[in-house]
Design a protein around this motif. Structure first.
Motif, PDB file in Angstrom:
ATOM      1  N   PHE A 236      66.046  95.037  33.449  1.00 21.59           N
ATOM      2  CA  PHE A 236      65.914  96.569  33.695  1.00 21.59           C
ATOM      3  C   PHE A 236      65.667  96.739  32.085  1.00 21.59           C
ATOM      4  O   PHE A 236      65.707  97.835  31.264  1.00 21.59           O
ATOM      5  N   ILE A 237      65.471  95.229  31.258  1.00 16.87           N
ATOM      6  CA  ILE A 237      65.422  95.957  29.686  1.00 16.87           C
ATOM      7  C   ILE A 237      63.548  96.170  29.327  1.00 16.87           C
ATOM      8  O   ILE A 237      63.905  96.415  28.565  1.00 16.87           O
ATOM      9  N   VAL A 238      62.992  95.457  30.296  1.00 16.53           N
ATOM     10  CA  VAL A 238      61.542  96.365  29.693  1.00 16.53           C
ATOM     11  C   VAL A 238      61.325  97.772  30.481  1.00 16.53           C
ATOM     12  O   VAL A 238      61.224  98.382  29.688  1.00 16.53           O
ATOM     13  N   ILE A 239      62.140  98.240  31.532  1.00 20.49           N
ATOM     14  CA  ILE A 239      62.344  99.721  31.960  1.00 20.49           C
ATOM     15  C   ILE A 239      62.808 100.175  30.720  1.00 20.49           C
ATOM     16  O   ILE A 239      62.122 101.045  29.962  1.00 20.49           O
ATOM     17  N   ASN A 240      63.935  99.908  29.943  1.00 18.74           N
ATOM     18  CA  ASN A 240      64.875 100.591  28.799  1.00 18.74           C
ATOM     19  C   ASN A 240      63.492 101.082  27.779  1.00 18.74           C
ATOM     20  O   ASN A 240      63.353 101.515  26.962  1.00 18.74           O
ATOM     21  N   ILE A 241      63.108  99.737  27.456  1.00 20.26           N
ATOM     22  CA  ILE A 241      61.876  99.337  26.848  1.00 20.26           C
ATOM     23  C   ILE A 241      60.820 100.434  26.346  1.00 20.26           C
ATOM     24  O   ILE A 241      60.563 101.129  25.441  1.00 20.26           O
TER      25      ILE A 241
END
Length: 158
Positions: free
Chosen positions: A1-6
């Motif tokens: 989810f962090i990668v998608i958020n970035i």
């Protein structure tokens, strides 16, 4: 989810920057040969004095963008007068002892100048205060004064 958020954040910033660049085109400045007069609209560097009387001068502090972020903090001043105004000796202050003295700059009718808090090289439309940290905070007042101290514009940071 962090990668998608970035990725989503990066695409959002790129999209906003793209829209900003399309709605605020950069002015190209061509430097003349030595000894020539520098001209560019809407503002230009020159030594003429203002020809307007005090009651004819209508300058506004249009906005302060990037409040609290030194890399993007900028004050936008617009000349809404019916003529040119030489800003030499004018001051913009924050009400807390920090002030900027304008160089010999003529702001033409309808022209605007951007005063960045950060360091940089002055152009005819962009000036730099050369501060190491941001100046503006919510609730502060920006005041534009003539060389004799008369207030011509003020703006409260929202």
């Amino acid at each position: 989810f962090i990668v998608i958020n970035i990725v989503v954040s990066a695409l959002t910033i790129l999209g906003i920057n793209w829209l900003w660049d399309r709605s605020h085109p950069q002015q190209v400045i061509v430097l003349p040969t030595p000894g020539a007069c520098i001209t560019a609209a809407p503002a230009q560097m020159m030594t003429s004095q203002p020809t307007l009387s005090a009651n004819e001068i209508h300058l506004t502090i249009d906005n302060i963008y990037g409040v609290g972020k030194i890399e993007s903090e900028v004050v936008v001043i617009i000349n809404q007068s019916n003529g040119a105004i030489n800003l030499s000796g004018w001051k913009l202050d924050d009400g807390h002892g920090t002030s900027y003295s304008f160089p010999d700059l003529t702001l033409h009718q309808g022209g605007q100048v951007q005063l960045f808090s950060s360091a940089g090289t002055n152009t005819v439309t962009k000036l730099f205060w050369n501060q190491s940290k941001s100046i503006w905070k919510t609730g502060m007042s920006a005041t534009l004064r003539s060389p004799d101290g008369v207030v011509f514009a003020s703006y409260v940071v929202p």
